[in-house]
Each structure stands twice: as C-alpha cells, then as structure tokens.
Enzyme design. Structure first.
Site: not given
Ligand code: ADP
Ligand code: MG
Ligand code: MG
Length: 970
Positions: A27, A97, A106, A108, A341, A489, A798, A868, A888
């Site tokens: 991220k 984040r 999802g 963490m 990503r 999820h 083989s 084989c 092969y």
């Molecule tokens: P995950 O890795 O579980 O997707 P994220 O860190 O991407 O977690 O956060 C989940 C959601 O929170 C993101 O999809 C985003 O929409 C929202 N979010 C995270 N940071 C911000 C931010 N700075 N401003 C607005 N929304 C945010």
């Molecule tokens: Mg996210």
C-alpha cells in the site's frame, strides 16, 4: 547513518518508490508511486516494515528515533494540509492504515478519522457546515478505536448502532440524523469509560501512538497469521503503517467511495469495472454491508469524476503493465486515489488480460486523444495508451501454474436438464467467482475445516465473511454469503483462489442457532447438499453433475507462445489409451512413464492370471500364466502406441513387489484357488513368503526380473510385438523400454541385454522395421552415483524422483506426511522450504541429479534424459530440470500445461538473468559469466550443440572416459 523509518508522500512528491514494497508495504509503495506520477493522493507518510519488525522483536518498543521522525512528519503533513491534528477549529484528520509487502485483504487493521475529539468534532461540524457528517465521522472513529486499538467488543457497539436505527425506523446509516449520532457518540464514550476504565483519549498524539501500535499488532492477530499460513506467505517480517490525510466520502450525495478494477476481474474483458457507495466511507464497501452501485452509474451521476477515473485507469495500467485494483474516494465532486495494487483475478481472466495486454491497446488512439484534449489524460500517456503495455514474454511470465490448474475447475454439466435446474433452483445471488461446486452446507469456518479434513466436500454459508473465516473458506469447495458485492471480503479472497463464490444472496434467511437457512419456502439444514454455480450466481438443492470446462481461447494463444519459447519437452505419465488421449489434448509430446502394473488390475481375468503367475511354483507354470497375460499387454500397448501416433512412449517394466497383487481376503484366496487348482493354504503360504518388512526396499523393480527373467521376456515381447504390429499396419511407433530401480551397471547390462535379445527375436520373427530404445530409471542414490557406468548400458535416463527423494532423504513417502509439515513450518524454523515430495529438493536430491546427468552425458553424449516423478509437473522443479539440461519432463496429463508454461518461464528467466549478468559483466566479467552458465546448463548445452559439430562432441566424450569400454549399442 541513522536508519530512516518514515517516508513521506504528498503534493506531487514522494520519498519512496513503487519498487520498495518490502520496505513500505504494497500500500505504501503504491501510494508513493501514484503520488510520483501525479495522481491525486491525499498526503501522508509511511512507517516502514522494518520498524514493525523491530517493534515485535523488542518487546513492543519502537526503534530509537522513530518517535522524533513521526513527530517531524506529522508537522510536515500539517504544513502540507494547512490544518492541525486536533485543532478545535478546523482539524486535520488522518487514517492509520496497515499494508504488508503482499496483499492480505482485510486481514489487518485500519483506523479512520483519527484526530477527532469532543472539541475537534464541533470544529469539523462548523467548518463543513455539516454536523451530520462530523458526528458520523466521530461515531466511526470511536467505534474503530474502541474495538481495534483497545479491543472492546465489536458486537456491543454494532448492537447500539442497530438499536438506534430500529428506534428511528432507519434502514441505512445515512438516514440517521446528526443529533441521534451525537447521542450515539456519547453512549459509545460512556461504554468506553466503563470498559476501559478511563475516558476516551482526547489527545491526538496519544490516539496516533495507540493506532500505530494497534496496526503493528494486527500483524500477529490470529486471522492475519492464518491467512499467511493458508497463502504460504513465509518471507515477510511485518506490516508498514500509512498515516494519511482523510478525505471524506461521507459528506453528502456529491461524495462517495469505491473500489474498481482496470479490467473485469471475473472474465478479463477490457472494461472498467467497479462499484461505489454514495455518501459513505471506505470500510462500508469493503465490508460488503451495503450493496453498492455499479461504476457505470458514476458516469451519469458525476461525469467529471468518471472521466478523471478513466484517465487514472489508463495511466496506472501503462505504468504498471498490469490490471490494477483501485480504491478511491470522491469528496464533494473531487477524486482522490487511496490505493492501487495488481488485482486478483480468476484464472480465465488472467489469460485474457495477459494476452490482450500483450496484443491490444487499452483504448483506441481516437479515444486517448479525446481524453488528452479534454485535459484528463496527461499528454505523455497518449502514445502508450494506444499500444500494448507488455511483451509476450511478460505475458508468459505473469501466469502461474495454479492459474492453469484452476482454469479447469468444474462447471455444472451440460447433461443436467433445464427442467432439473429450474426444479432445484433455490435462489440467485451475485456471481462473484465463477466455477461450480457441490457439498454439504456448513455455517461456520471451523466446521468447514473439520469436515474438509475428513475429506467431506463442504459449502460454507455465512451472512458475510470476515477475515477470521479464511481457514474455512480455504477448506470449503464453495462459499455462499447473504450480503456483500463483488468486492466484498468473501469475493476478493475467493477470487484469489479461483474458488467458486456467490455473494449478496439476499433471499437467504440464515438461522445460525438452529443451523439452517430458509430460502423461498425451502429449508436447508447443515449437512444437506447444495450446488453453487459461481458463474451465474445460482444456488441449487442437492448434488448436480459437474464437468471440467473448455478453457478460453486466450489460454491456447498463450500456451502457443509458451511452446515457441521453451526448449524442454513435456511428456505425460499415462497408463491407458484414454490417459494418452487426454495427455495429447493437454499438449503432451510423448509418454514419459507408462506403469504396466496398472494393466494387471484392469479386469478380474487379468488379476487372476497375474496371481496365477505369482503362486506358480515352477518356471513352466509361471511361463504358462505369463502367456495368458501377454495378449492383454500387447493389446494395451497397441492402443497406447496408436493413440500416441509415433511420439515416444516409455514403458516401464513391472515395478511393485509381487505381494501387492496377491489376494487380501480368504474369499479372494478361494477364488484364486478355484481358478488355479492351487490349495488355499498354499496360496496363503506363498503370500506369507512374499511378505516383506520393508517392501519399498525389497523385492521389486528390476530385482524381480533378475529372479524371474521370464517376466521381462513376456513384457519385452508384448511391447515389441505391439510396436511391430502397429508398424506393419503402417503406423509410426517409438517405444522406449524402461528398467526400474536399477542399482548397478552390471545388473542393468544383464537385463538390457536380455531385453534386446527378445526384441531382436520378435523383430526378426515379424520382419518389421523398428527402432526402439532400452534405458533405465535413475531412482536409487547408487544409480545416480554410478551414472557414468550405468550410462554405458542405457540409452536413456529417466529420473524417478519419488523413490530418489525417498531414498536420498531416508524419508518414507507414505509415512513422512505425519511430521513433514513441521519441517516445512516457518514457525518452527522452516527446515525445508517446501515438501520435498512436491518440489524437488535441489540442494540434496537435485545435486545427485545434476551429478548423474554430468557423468551420464560424459560417458554417453547422446543420452536422452528426463524425469518422471511427481516433480515433473511442479513449476519450480520443472525450471530446475531445464537448468540441469534434461531433454524432457513427464507428469500427469492435467499438469502437462503447467509444465509447458514453467519450461517457457525457465527460458525467459534465464534470458533475463543473462541480460542482467551481461550488464553486471561489464563491471565484473568473470563471476557473472560463470554464474550464468551454471544457472542454465540446458541453454548452454543447446547453444554449444548449435555451434559444435557432432563429431567433435563425440571425440571429446570418448577422450574424457579413457579406459572405459565404449558404449554398448546394438
Ligand atoms: P484494507 O487494506 O483493509 O483495504 P485500507 O487501509 O485500504 O484497508 O482502508 C480501508 C478503507 O478505508 C479504504 O478502502 C478507504 O476507502 C478508506 N480509507 C483509508 N484511508 C483513507 C483516507 N485517508 N481517506 C479516506 N478514506 C480512507
Ligand atoms: Mg484497501
Ligand atoms: Mg520408482
């Protein structure tokens, strides 16, 4: 130099780079990269993975200097945003984040709206003139902080929100007015006070420290650890933490938040694909609580934003050369990018995307021009937007072996009638991941894991899934949820595995207590069977027939590219004409292993004849019984040869110990007695005689033919007669007779000579013209160690790496399963990187293999070499075989395409390495060149073969084996 732990991004500049995933997490790297190419990313900073690793290694202490660095970056962020954290007038709010080097959707934690307090929430309400929004944000923050940072009960807080909505008669969160939200916040805070024994922290720095530590700790939360185990993620040491200015999708109907894919992740079409929620904050989409709108609706609702997002789509695909998964938020009509990503995709989509990205542009020139003209797409992307973004090699390298295996995942059979489908249809949900599955319904992840461990097919039914469920989701054949959209999820995780998944099946009324769901009048209980069709989203009662599907045309295109690129041949292990045809269909170029013993079990007659041979106490009686078997074998071989139409067919002589064929029960012994006239007692005595304490190292393989040469005579005769028969009908045949379990050159010479004598006799009898080979398996360490001598008796090797692994490592393949997992468990030190019976142990067994190849080729340069064992279909092992110079690999028919692809990737990777070392070579010539040769003996050998005249090779080989007898050939 002091270690840097924090990297900033924002206002068009980033300290980090997209390539620094290991340091910044996926991220953080993505945010840095998007910032760098000029996309609208809210400013922030990333705390490195190293800091997290230090935190865990040092009793939850931050590394020295981290605090100062963070304080400095907070100041910098405040300057960039022109707002202050905790300010009572116009506060800066941030998200905190998580984000590891590899995506763990999802698994963490993330905390939004940090910086709100009793004072700053009032300021936010005033400055935005939107109290509802301010209190909604505070409500969210209180809830997240209480549960994620302090660990208070999530259900209680959700329950309070739910109760409030009921009281107000509100269906959705957005219908709750500001005053009610304010009261809810007060309620949340008193709950906090009561549970945590202190007031909710009002100091933003204290909030921030708490949130950062909570994200660090979420790395070791059970769900994250389970996910890493299931996904075999072993090489990461922690998560990065991203602190980022909040942008708000929940300020009203001109705001929203969404998730999109630059191409359709289900089928791969070149179509912008996504979902968004109006007036919502990020976690609402990902959690799959509300069912979102399709991206197309954004086009009419906010055309400017849509245009901008289309431009982002083009820029990111061009930049990354791959399909991207994006998170975005719109705040009052302005677009912000929050994540990118490489997107997870179904196997069919993986092929389509790879092939289209290598052959077609994302958009036409005219479209790109129009976007540039309107000012959405920067001019420098014009050229690239109308060209393919990757090469064919990149497309080949992109596909994983698992993509192929999953491509053939089942669909509901076309034989199931429409009426039956209609009759059994229970409900329709959202078709999140294609493929069909049947199984017994379970309602918890744990139950799914338990039943699946007993070999039961299960369908996991949940309201929605959460990261705690991954173990059960993995164990289930299919997943069905009541809520959520295609980016929920359940959908995201299942898609990554190519596992059938239906979400948002709102007709389900699940009762977890009585373990049943009712749906449109029907009741389905735990343990009842259902069938899911993930391609249409339909749920059916009972078990329906499933078929393996036809792969998409892009599969064939990409496999053709792979075939053009690879030098290693791919054969299949096939015992019957049916197997052989399947193998051909999958692209096999021959049969590398036909196990003749399987033919003896095919019918009762054959089994009896085989048993008669075994219980016979004279050679004459044995020969009589073998004579009965001969015609069966001959017919089988004719079928195989005809199916393979001239391609090489390697037939292994009888391999298992004889007692495997003997009757197991009294009744079977009686049956044999009736058929042969041998007394039941004698049969049982014979079985006792044949019993071995350690049969795998006992009287089996070619040892049988040393004792009973008549077995060899019969099998060799059957093979050569079959070959001659096909020849005489005008067909082409290339038989290769393979002697198993050799331990010695002299042993092999005796058997190979006898095989050739039989063959020559048959050829003379029939007058057919026939070429055939006699060779051996290298599957005992002694054979590998004496390969130079053995090569003089053998026209091919083989490698039987199942037995070779077993004997080299002293691990019983049948028993080691009990403790091998511990050897592969990283938590216990990870003695082995992978199960050596699945992925060839290159350091040990592999060394024997390469030494045997070198010695074998030195003695006999034209020696044909293959493998084989099971490893022949494992991508990493196939790459090893290529580098070791084999001709092969041979594997089960369904893995043939996996091997073809891996063989092509081996060439591409070797080329890249060579290009790399060539570049490095200008700095350090000797080392680079040596390394590159060692890494890819196959390419080197082929290159040499192209430049060296054949005779020269032979002379050198003869010289290198002085005093040895020259190769014995017919
Ligand atoms: P995950 O890795 O579980 O997707 P994220 O860190 O991407 O977690 O956060 C989940 C959601 O929170 C993101 O999809 C985003 O929409 C929202 N979010 C995270 N940071 C911000 C931010 N700075 N401003 C607005 N929304 C945010
Ligand atoms: Mg996210
Ligand atoms: Mg073997």
């Amino acid at each position: 130099m002091k270690q840097k732990h924090v990297y900033s991004f924002g206002a068009g500049k980033a300290e980090g780079r997209g390539g620094q995933k290991a340091l910044l997490g996926g991220k953080g790297a993505g945010l840095a990269e998007m910032t760098g190419i000029g996309l609208p990313v809210p400013a922030g900073f990333t705390i490195t993975v190293d800091a997290c690793a230090h935190f865990h290694a040092h009793g939850q202490q931050w590394p020295a200097g981290l605090e100062q660095e963070i304080r400095k970056h907070v100041k910098q962020l405040e300057r960039t945003c022109r707002k202050r954290l905790g300010d009572a007038k116009d506060p800066l709010l941030v998200s905190v984040r998580s984000g590891a080097a590899r995506s763990m959707p999802g698994m963490m934690e993330t905390i939004l709206n940090l910086g709100l307090s009793d004072a700053s929430v009032e300021g936010l309400a005033r400055v935005t003139d939107n109290p509802r929004f301010a209190w909604d944000s505070y409500r969210r923050f209180l809830q997240m902080y209480s549960t994620v940072v302090v660990g208070l009960n999530k259900e209680v807080l959700e329950g309070k929100l739910h109760a409030l909505k009921q009281r107000l008669g509100a269906k959705l969160d957005v219908e709750i007015p500001a005053d009610a939200l304010r009261e809810l916040c007060a309620d949340f805070k008193s709950f906090f006070q009561q549970q945590a024994g202190g007031p909710f922290p009002q100091d933003p720095w204290e909030q921030l420290v708490g949130a950062i530590n909570a994200v660090f700790n979420s790395w070791n939360a059970e769900k994250a650890a389970t996910y890493r185990r299931v996904e075999k993620i072993a090489d990461l040491s922690g998560t990065a933490v991203n602190v980022q200015q909040m942008v708000f999708g929940n300020t009203g109907d001109d705001s929203g938040t969404g998730v999109c894919f630059t191409r359709d992740p289900s089928v791969g079409t070149n179509e912008f694909y996504g979902e968004l929620l109006i007036n919502a904050q990020g976690e609402d989409v990902v959690a799959g609580i509300r069912t979102p709108l399709h991206l197309a609706e954004l086009q009419s609702k906010m055309p400017q934003v849509y245009e901008q997002l289309e431009a982002v789509r083009a820029m990111l695909e061009i930049h990354y050369g791959d399909m991207q998964d994006l998170e975005f938020t719109v705040e009052r009509g302005k677009l912000y990018m929050l994540q990118c990503r490489s997107g997870k995709r179904t196997p069919a989509a993986a092929f389509r995307i790879a092939v289209e990205q290598a052959t077609q542009p994302l958009m036409g020139k005219a479209e790109a021009k129009a976007r540039v003209k309107k000012g959405f797409l920067p001019k420098k992307y014009l050229e690239a937007a109308s060209k393919p973004v990757i090469s064919k090699d990149q497309a080949i390298a992109r596909i994983a072996g698992e993509d192929i295996e999953r491509l053939f995942s089942p669909v509901i059979s076309a034989r199931v009638s429409r009426d039956e489908l209609t009759g059994r249809r229970l409900a329709t949900g959202i078709n999140a991941v294609p493929g069909a599955a049947c199984g017994k319904v379970v309602f918890s992840a744990r139950e799914a894991e338990e039943l699946a461990a007993d070999g039961v097919d299960v369908i996991l039914v949940r309201k929605e899934t959460s990261p705690e469920d991954v173990g059960g989701m993995q164990a289930a054949k299919g997943i069905l949820t009541q809520t959520g959209g295609k980016t929920s999820h359940a959908a995201v995780v299942a898609r990554g595995w190519g596992k059938c998944c239906i979400v948002g099946c709102q007709a389900l009324d699940i009762n977890f207590d009585s373990r049943q769901f009712s749906v449109n009048g029907a009741v389905v209980r735990a343990g009842d069977s259902v069938t899911l069709d993930g391609s249409t989203g339909e749920v059916y009662q009972g078990v329906l027939d499933l078929d393996r599907p036809e792969p998409p045309s892009e599969y064939f295109t990409l496999m053709k590219w792979a075939d053009e690129r690879r030098t290693l041949k791919v054969r299949a292990n096939a015992d019957t004409p049916d197997d052989a045809r399947k193998a051909l269909e999958m692209g096999a170029e021959g049969i590398g292993l036909c196990r003749t013993e399987h033919m003896f079990f095919a019918t009762a007659e054959r089994r009896l004849a085989m048993q008669e041979m075994i219980v016979a106490d004279t050679q004459e009686a044995r020969i009589r019984a073998l004579d009965k078997l001969l015609p069966y074998q001959r017919e089988d071989f004719i079928g195989l040869f005809e199916a393979m139409d001239g391609r090489p067919v390697t037939i292994r002589l009888l391999d298992p110990p004889l007692h495997e064929f003997l009757p197991k029960t009294r009744a079977q012994a009686q049956e044999l007695s009736d058929a042969t006239g041998v007394a039941v007692e004698d049969i049982e005595r014979r079985a006792e005689q044949l019993h071995e304490a350690n049969p795998m190292l006992g009287h089996r393989g070619c040892r049988l033919c040393i004792t009973y040469p008549e077995i060899l005579d019969t099998q060799a005769r059957a093979i050569i007669e079959a070959a001659c028969a096909v020849r005489q009908r005008g067909g082409a045949v290339t038989p290769e007779i393979m002697i198993p379990l050799t331990i010695d050159a002299k042993e092999l010479r005796i058997l190979a000579d006898r095989t050739r004598q039989v063959a020559e006799r048959v050829i003379a009898e029939t007058g057919a013209k026939l070429k055939y080979l006699v060779g051996t398996m290298i599957e005992t360490p002694r054979a590998a160690l004496t390969a130079g001598d053995i090569a003089l008796e053998s026209e091919f090797f083989s490698f039987g790496t199942n037995d070779l692994t077993q004997m080299t490592m002293g691990l019983s393949r049948d028993d080691a399963g009990r403790f091998l997992p511990e050897y592969c468990d990283t938590a216990r030190g990870g003695i082995f990187k992978a199960d050596p019976f699945q992925t060839l142990d290159q350091d040990g067994v592999g060394r024997l293999v390469t030494q045997a190849i070198t010695a074998g080729r030195r003695a006999s340069p034209k020696l044909k070499i293959g493998i084989c064992g099971e490893h022949g279909g494992d991508p990493a092992s196939v790459k090893f075989c290529h580098a070791a110079g084999m001709d092969y690999v041979s594997c089960s028919p369904y893995r043939v395409p996996v091997a073809r692809l891996a063989a092509a990737q081996a060439v591409i990777e070797a080329d890249r390495r060579r290009a790399g070392t060539a570049r490095a070579g200008s700095r350090a010539p000797g080392a680079g060149a040596r390394k590159s040769r060692g890494a890819d003996a196959n390419s080197a050998r082929r290159a040499k073969a192209r430049t060296t005249p054949r005779r020269a090779v032979r002379t050198r080989a003869a010289k290198s084996a002085p005093g040895k007898k020259t190769k014995r050939r017919r």
